[in-house]
Design a protein around this motif. Structure first.
Motif, PDB file in Angstrom:
ATOM      1  N   MET A  10     -21.674  17.043  11.468  1.00  0.00           N
ATOM      2  CA  MET A  10     -20.337  16.805  11.170  1.00  0.00           C
ATOM      3  C   MET A  10     -19.831  17.337   9.874  1.00  0.00           C
ATOM      4  SD  MET A  10     -20.423  12.633  11.301  1.00  0.00           S
ATOM      5  CE  MET A  10     -20.864  11.818  12.780  1.00  0.00           C
ATOM      6  N   LEU A  11     -20.539  17.580   8.741  1.00  0.00           N
ATOM      7  CA  LEU A  11     -20.289  18.713   7.644  1.00  0.00           C
ATOM      8  C   LEU A  11     -20.109  20.116   8.099  1.00  0.00           C
ATOM      9  CD1 LEU A  11     -22.796  17.173   5.070  1.00  0.00           C
ATOM     10  CD2 LEU A  11     -20.325  16.831   5.172  1.00  0.00           C
ATOM     11  N   ASP A  12     -20.801  20.662   9.171  1.00  0.00           N
ATOM     12  CA  ASP A  12     -20.613  21.979   9.402  1.00  0.00           C
ATOM     13  C   ASP A  12     -19.218  22.120  10.135  1.00  0.00           C
ATOM     14  OD1 ASP A  12     -23.115  22.736   8.478  1.00  0.00           O
ATOM     15  OD2 ASP A  12     -24.119  22.454  10.616  1.00  0.00           O
ATOM     16  N   ALA A  13     -18.925  21.038  10.940  1.00  0.00           N
ATOM     17  CA  ALA A  13     -17.730  21.170  11.559  1.00  0.00           C
ATOM     18  C   ALA A  13     -16.593  20.939  10.528  1.00  0.00           C
ATOM     19  CB  ALA A  13     -17.668  19.974  12.706  1.00  0.00           C
ATOM     20  N   LEU A  34     -14.985  19.094  17.121  1.00  0.00           N
ATOM     21  CA  LEU A  34     -16.017  20.221  16.847  1.00  0.00           C
ATOM     22  C   LEU A  34     -17.369  19.727  16.756  1.00  0.00           C
ATOM     23  CD1 LEU A  34     -15.883  23.266  16.570  1.00  0.00           C
ATOM     24  CD2 LEU A  34     -15.308  22.924  14.072  1.00  0.00           C
ATOM     25  N   ALA A  35     -17.575  18.503  16.149  1.00  0.00           N
ATOM     26  CA  ALA A  35     -18.999  17.985  15.612  1.00  0.00           C
ATOM     27  C   ALA A  35     -19.626  17.469  17.175  1.00  0.00           C
ATOM     28  CB  ALA A  35     -18.980  17.072  14.656  1.00  0.00           C
ATOM     29  N   GLY A  36     -18.907  17.236  18.144  1.00  0.00           N
ATOM     30  CA  GLY A  36     -19.249  16.500  19.301  1.00  0.00           C
ATOM     31  C   GLY A  36     -19.597  15.038  18.982  1.00  0.00           C
ATOM     32  N   ALA A  37     -18.812  14.475  18.178  1.00  0.00           N
ATOM     33  CA  ALA A  37     -19.092  13.229  17.993  1.00  0.00           C
ATOM     34  C   ALA A  37     -17.682  12.558  18.052  1.00  0.00           C
ATOM     35  CB  ALA A  37     -19.534  12.955  16.764  1.00  0.00           C
ATOM     36  N   LEU A  41     -17.358   7.461  14.914  1.00  0.00           N
ATOM     37  CA  LEU A  41     -18.615   7.687  14.359  1.00  0.00           C
ATOM     38  C   LEU A  41     -18.689   8.389  13.176  1.00  0.00           C
ATOM     39  CD1 LEU A  41     -21.751   7.378  14.756  1.00  0.00           C
ATOM     40  CD2 LEU A  41     -21.688   9.468  16.176  1.00  0.00           C
ATOM     41  N   VAL A  42     -17.827   9.282  13.021  1.00  0.00           N
ATOM     42  CA  VAL A  42     -17.384  10.137  11.661  1.00  0.00           C
ATOM     43  C   VAL A  42     -17.062   9.265  10.477  1.00  0.00           C
ATOM     44  CG1 VAL A  42     -16.033  12.123  10.607  1.00  0.00           C
ATOM     45  CG2 VAL A  42     -16.988  12.422  13.055  1.00  0.00           C
ATOM     46  N   TYR A  43     -16.397   8.437  11.019  1.00  0.00           N
ATOM     47  CA  TYR A  43     -15.784   7.232   9.802  1.00  0.00           C
ATOM     48  C   TYR A  43     -16.952   6.430   9.291  1.00  0.00           C
ATOM     49  CZ  TYR A  43     -10.593   8.492   9.668  1.00  0.00           C
ATOM     50  OH  TYR A  43      -9.623   9.111   9.623  1.00  0.00           O
ATOM     51  N   LEU A  44     -17.808   5.966  10.536  1.00  0.00           N
ATOM     52  CA  LEU A  44     -18.890   5.208  10.248  1.00  0.00           C
ATOM     53  C   LEU A  44     -19.994   6.182   9.226  1.00  0.00           C
ATOM     54  CD1 LEU A  44     -20.715   2.715  10.551  1.00  0.00           C
ATOM     55  CD2 LEU A  44     -21.569   4.067  12.785  1.00  0.00           C
ATOM     56  N   TYR A  45     -20.042   7.125   9.423  1.00  0.00           N
ATOM     57  CA  TYR A  45     -21.213   7.964   8.590  1.00  0.00           C
ATOM     58  C   TYR A  45     -20.539   8.263   7.412  1.00  0.00           C
ATOM     59  CZ  TYR A  45     -24.680   8.546  12.282  1.00  0.00           C
ATOM     60  OH  TYR A  45     -25.646   8.206  13.206  1.00  0.00           O
ATOM     61  N   LEU A  46     -19.304   8.933   7.102  1.00  0.00           N
ATOM     62  CA  LEU A  46     -18.541   9.354   6.162  1.00  0.00           C
ATOM     63  C   LEU A  46     -17.514   8.735   5.483  1.00  0.00           C
ATOM     64  CD1 LEU A  46     -19.499  12.959   7.466  1.00  0.00           C
ATOM     65  CD2 LEU A  46     -20.602  12.003   5.381  1.00  0.00           C
ATOM     66  N   ASN A  47     -17.216   7.487   6.108  1.00  0.00           N
ATOM     67  CA  ASN A  47     -16.395   6.636   5.557  1.00  0.00           C
ATOM     68  C   ASN A  47     -14.794   7.185   5.476  1.00  0.00           C
ATOM     69  OD1 ASN A  47     -18.304   4.749   4.709  1.00  0.00           O
ATOM     70  ND2 ASN A  47     -18.657   6.014   2.823  1.00  0.00           N
ATOM     71  N   LYS A  49     -11.859  10.822   5.202  1.00  0.00           N
ATOM     72  CA  LYS A  49     -11.469  12.088   5.167  1.00  0.00           C
ATOM     73  C   LYS A  49     -11.796  12.735   3.678  1.00  0.00           C
ATOM     74  CE  LYS A  49      -7.645  15.383   5.843  1.00  0.00           C
ATOM     75  NZ  LYS A  49      -6.188  15.387   6.326  1.00  0.00           N
ATOM     76  N   GLU A  50     -11.248  11.964   2.501  1.00  0.00           N
ATOM     77  CA  GLU A  50     -11.559  12.390   1.270  1.00  0.00           C
ATOM     78  C   GLU A  50     -13.144  12.563   0.997  1.00  0.00           C
ATOM     79  OE1 GLU A  50     -10.345  11.146  -3.454  1.00  0.00           O
ATOM     80  OE2 GLU A  50      -9.334  10.107  -1.427  1.00  0.00           O
ATOM     81  N   GLU A  51     -13.972  11.254   1.495  1.00  0.00           N
ATOM     82  CA  GLU A  51     -15.125  11.329   1.050  1.00  0.00           C
ATOM     83  C   GLU A  51     -15.850  12.470   1.711  1.00  0.00           C
ATOM     84  OE1 GLU A  51     -17.621   7.819   0.922  1.00  0.00           O
ATOM     85  OE2 GLU A  51     -15.772   6.652   0.399  1.00  0.00           O
ATOM     86  N   LEU A  52     -15.624  12.960   3.017  1.00  0.00           N
ATOM     87  CA  LEU A  52     -16.189  13.953   3.759  1.00  0.00           C
ATOM     88  C   LEU A  52     -15.785  15.273   3.242  1.00  0.00           C
ATOM     89  CD1 LEU A  52     -17.210  15.207   6.667  1.00  0.00           C
ATOM     90  CD2 LEU A  52     -15.072  14.780   7.722  1.00  0.00           C
ATOM     91  N   TYR A  53     -14.630  15.447   2.778  1.00  0.00           N
ATOM     92  CA  TYR A  53     -14.027  16.605   2.037  1.00  0.00           C
ATOM     93  C   TYR A  53     -15.155  16.817   0.679  1.00  0.00           C
ATOM     94  CZ  TYR A  53     -11.123  20.139   0.254  1.00  0.00           C
ATOM     95  OH  TYR A  53     -10.695  21.566  -0.163  1.00  0.00           O
ATOM     96  N   GLY A  54     -15.241  15.708   0.120  1.00  0.00           N
ATOM     97  CA  GLY A  54     -16.136  15.789  -1.035  1.00  0.00           C
ATOM     98  C   GLY A  54     -17.517  16.135  -1.039  1.00  0.00           C
TER      99      GLY A  54
END
Length: 209
Positions: A10-13, A34-37, A41-47, A49-54
């Motif tokens: 997810m981070l790579d994507a 792009l992550a194939g997820a 699930l992305v929100y579940l893991y990384l909460n 968009k702002e937290e994902l970017y951080g």
């Protein structure tokens, strides 16, 4: 799939999408695809968009800093350590162009708190370079070689700024990018040659008309 592996995907994507679109235009749908997820699930893991970017900023900042610092052998001379650090910097930014685009441009555009994270990364690199410049002055032990703390800091900031500019130039060339070794040599020829003059007491001064 283990959570750590899925999060890395997810981070790579996300790095790819943020570098290409910018923070505001990047969509979680595109990142998930792009992550194939799934997006949930992305929100579940990384909460969010702002937290994902951080998380992307922190991961890529640490990877770059580790590459630079680990390349310099503390037993080597100051110029050799700087050469190895610069070569590692250019090799890393060339191998990870999306990460560098995100760190060098997108984080600044988006602003706080991400610009602050980037400023902290930059300051760590500046401090590393400043230590090498100060060590070079101590190694020379020549008349006129003394550099005060303010001058060392200014030289370190100038060198890091030049390295950032060169990395951007190398990664956006229409033709093949030069090898990291060649780019590092370009910067060493400019900066270290000038530093040697300073350490020999030879300072530039404007010529009176």
């Amino acid at each position: 799939m283990p959570r750590a592996v899925r999060e890395r995907q997810m981070l790579d994507a996300a790095v790819e999408v943020f570098a290409r679109r910018g923070y505001s235009a990047a969509s979680m749908d595109e990142i998930a695809e792009l992550a194939g997820a799934s997006k949930p699930l992305v929100y579940l893991y990384l909460n969010s968009k702002e937290e994902l970017y951080g998380a992307c900023i922190r991961r890529e900042s640490r990877a770059l800093l580790d590459a630079v610092q680990s390349a310099a052998d503390p037993e080597d001379s100051a110029d050799r350590r700087l050469w190895c650090g610069l070569r590692a910097f250019f090799a890393h930014t060339a191998a990870h162009p999306s990460a560098w685009a995100m760190l060098s441009c997108q984080a600044r555009i988006h602003g706080e708190p991400f610009a602050q994270a980037l400023a902290e990364l930059r300051q760590e690199i500046v401090d590393f370079v400043a230590q090498l410049i100060a060590a070079a002055g101590r190694d020379q032990e020549r008349a006129g070689a003394a550099l005060d703390a303010e001058e060392v800091s200014g030289l370190a900031h100038a060198l890091v700024g030049a390295a950032e500019s060169l990395a951007g130039w190398a990664n956006t060339r229409a033709d093949a990018a030069p090898p990291a070794k060649e780019t590092a040599a370009t910067l060493m020829n400019v900066t270290w040659a000038g530093l040697e003059n300073l350490l020999n007491g030879q300072r530039w001064a404007p010529v009176r008309p």
